[in-house]
Design a protein around this motif. Sequence first.
Motif, PDB file in Angstrom:
ATOM      1  N   UNK A 188       0.810  -1.199   0.000  1.00 28.46           N
ATOM      2  CA  UNK A 188       0.000   0.000   0.000  1.00 28.46           C
ATOM      3  C   UNK A 188       0.852   1.261   0.000  1.00 28.46           C
ATOM      4  N   UNK A 189       2.131   1.127   0.150  1.00 33.49           N
ATOM      5  CA  UNK A 189       3.090   2.243   0.140  1.00 33.49           C
ATOM      6  C   UNK A 189       2.942   3.209   1.312  1.00 33.49           C
ATOM      7  N   UNK A 190       2.180   2.835   2.319  1.00 32.16           N
ATOM      8  CA  UNK A 190       2.036   3.719   3.476  1.00 32.16           C
ATOM      9  C   UNK A 190       3.383   3.940   4.148  1.00 32.16           C
ATOM     10  N   UNK A 191       4.126   2.842   4.297  1.00 32.00           N
ATOM     11  CA  UNK A 191       5.408   2.947   5.008  1.00 32.00           C
ATOM     12  C   UNK A 191       6.376   3.807   4.216  1.00 32.00           C
ATOM     13  N   UNK A 192       6.437   3.562   2.907  1.00 31.48           N
ATOM     14  CA  UNK A 192       7.365   4.331   2.086  1.00 31.48           C
ATOM     15  C   UNK A 192       7.006   5.805   2.116  1.00 31.48           C
ATOM     16  N   UNK A 193       5.708   6.103   2.219  1.00 27.22           N
ATOM     17  CA  UNK A 193       5.281   7.494   2.284  1.00 27.22           C
ATOM     18  C   UNK A 193       5.656   8.112   3.623  1.00 27.22           C
ATOM     19  N   UNK A 194       5.531   7.310   4.683  1.00 27.31           N
ATOM     20  CA  UNK A 194       5.831   7.836   6.012  1.00 27.31           C
ATOM     21  C   UNK A 194       7.327   7.984   6.235  1.00 27.31           C
ATOM     22  N   UNK A 195       8.102   7.202   5.529  1.00 32.49           N
ATOM     23  CA  UNK A 195       9.543   7.152   5.806  1.00 32.49           C
ATOM     24  C   UNK A 195      10.197   8.517   5.615  1.00 32.49           C
ATOM     25  N   UNK A 196      10.777   9.082   6.664  1.00 30.21           N
ATOM     26  CA  UNK A 196      11.394  10.397   6.543  1.00 30.21           C
ATOM     27  C   UNK A 196      12.724  10.347   5.794  1.00 30.21           C
ATOM     28  N   UNK A 197      13.317   9.181   5.703  1.00 33.30           N
ATOM     29  CA  UNK A 197      14.627   9.079   5.073  1.00 33.30           C
ATOM     30  C   UNK A 197      14.513   8.662   3.617  1.00 33.30           C
ATOM     31  N   UNK A 198      13.314   8.360   3.201  1.00 33.74           N
ATOM     32  CA  UNK A 198      13.095   7.951   1.816  1.00 33.74           C
ATOM     33  C   UNK A 198      13.964   6.773   1.412  1.00 33.74           C
ATOM     34  N   UNK A 199      14.047   5.781   2.271  1.00 34.73           N
ATOM     35  CA  UNK A 199      14.982   4.710   1.988  1.00 34.73           C
ATOM     36  C   UNK A 199      14.275   3.436   1.546  1.00 34.73           C
ATOM     37  N   UNK A 200      12.966   3.493   1.390  1.00 38.56           N
ATOM     38  CA  UNK A 200      12.253   2.278   1.005  1.00 38.56           C
ATOM     39  C   UNK A 200      11.877   2.328  -0.466  1.00 38.56           C
ATOM     40  N   UNK A 201      12.094   1.222  -1.152  1.00 36.40           N
ATOM     41  CA  UNK A 201      11.670   1.114  -2.544  1.00 36.40           C
ATOM     42  C   UNK A 201      10.739  -0.084  -2.649  1.00 36.40           C
TER      43      UNK A 201
END
Lengths: 188, 444
Positions: free
Chosen positions: A77-90
């Motif tokens: 759902x990309x919620x985590x990637x959106x929340x991630x402040x470091x932008x480290x999730x792909x």
Amino acid sequence: MARIVPRTEMTLVEKAYIPEIARGLKVTMGHFLKGFFKPESIPVKHYPEVEPFVPRDYRSRHRLMKRPDGEPRCVACFMCATACPANCMTIEATSSDDDRIEKKPSKFEIDQLVCVFCGLCVEACPVDAIRMDTKKMAFAADKRETFKVGLEDLMDWDPKDYPESDIQSQKAPGGTLNAQARKEWGLQ
Amino acid sequence: MIEFDLPFILQCAKFLLAFVPLCFIPILIWGERRGASLIQDRLGPNRANIPLLGGLRLFGLVQNAPDGIKLFTKESFIPKHAHKFWYIVAPMIPLCIAFLTPSVIPWFAPMAVEGAKGIANVSGQILDADAGVLVLFALSGLSVYGVVLGAWASNSKYALMGGMRASAMMISYEVSMGLSVAGIFLIVGSFSLTNIVEWQAAHVWGIVAQPLGFVMFLTSLFAETGRAPFDVAEGDSEIVAGYFLEYSAIRFGLYYMGEYAHIAIASALVSTVFLGGYHMPWLGTEVIRANLGLVGGGLLAAIALLCIWIAYASNRWSNIYAKMNATDAAQRKLEYRVMTGLFSGLAVLLLVAGSALALFVHPQQVSVGGTEIWPLWVNLGTAAIQLGIVVAKTLFICWVFIWVRWTLPRFRYDQVMGLGWKILLNIALVNLLVTAVVAKLVKG
Ligand code: SF4
Ligand code: SF4
């Protein structure tokens, strides 16, 4: 308003310096002798040979939770990637094989050199698919690429390492609740 | 015409003693690291090991080997802006001096041996000069040239500042250092260190005769060796590193080793001038010679006790470590087993050898041309025991160096100068004056 902090005057003995030196030497010698004759009294851990105590809620390396059939719980759902402040999730999504579920991740990569271990991804996830309770806190490798962990790495965990009370973990393959969960899920 | 007789051979063999301070270097580095860490409630470097029998670590002593290899094999970089020749020569100076200075320290009492021309006296110093301690002062004062030259040749302002500070401090403290031991020279009436030790053996130790002199001398030595609390020649926060800023690899290592050798020499000097050198109370040279078996046996027994303690401590720690759930538990268990076995075996061996010595060795004097002298083996045995005494005392003073370094905060540069010129110098002068008057009154 300025506040004047009065300085304490040194006594004559303190000014003479030598007695104070003797006092200091006594303190350091005390520590030395204590450590010398009772090394176990030194408050150090023999890391890495002796594992330090890490509480379960310490924000350590991530893991992705598994369904009873071993598929990732993640619904991409990309919620985590959106929340991630470091932008480290792909994350890349693909359609799920299970017709009850819409999507699943085809790629889930976390760059641990960029991650700040804030735990926001865990908070953001609507299906409790990502957790940071592996207790793995030491990261060392000789290549940058090694720090980019993918789907397989993140799902490579064993329910046996997690407490019995952790129901979600025990429902995964290999867990004590797996058989029961599989039945509920209508698998076999 | 040189006679190749016994005194000459002994004289040559004494040159080996020049290596004594060198042997102190690894022990001092180890002692400093682990001493500092124990003082600060840490354990210090203890992982380097010889991969044998579970990894012998020898209480961290092995750490010196990888450090040495690293320093030797690293690229020895010479900065472009440095003056090449002096840059290379400078670090050698302190270490060379460390080879020269032990020449005037008496490591054992003078012995009478039979030579080609009758009985000759072989002294415990390599260089039996009347100037004695003056030679030592002159030489150890030279070691600051290594520092200043290196700093100058590096052609870097921080290094230069460090070198300037070192030389300023050397000049200031050399004065009070000389004056604080002058009292001893006045009392003894000689510059020769052997005479000073003999005087202490006959009367009292220098620390009793000149307590103020002892404290001041030690303080000046801290300053002269550039150790904390007087390590203004180095200062990470002010001048990056100090005089060795531009040095790397083994050239830096030479400075490092030179510093420790300097400490060893300084400690040997303190123990000789103020702690009685090779003399122990109730263990004068003649007493040792007459009871060589008993004294030697006692000494071996003392070392055996130490070994027993080490074996006990290893065993105790191995039991504690076994409860810690370590991943290397089996290896460590093996290592501590080996250690315990090794040291218990050594203790047994030493005890047996010691009792054999005490029971069966009863030296007799022999007569050479009408004079009674001790046979050579008695003299050599005594020399070995006395060398052990000097080394033990020197180790103790070295420990004081380490202990003080990890206790006191360092002085600011101007405070160092103030202490040197305004306080130490004056006390030293007054001390010297009082000593002179008292010595005159007593000696007449
Ligand atoms: S812990 Fe924070 S930084 Fe790391 S992946 Fe999760 S949200 Fe991003
Ligand atoms: S881990 Fe959770 S928040 Fe992240 S994509 Fe998957 S389901 Fe969404």
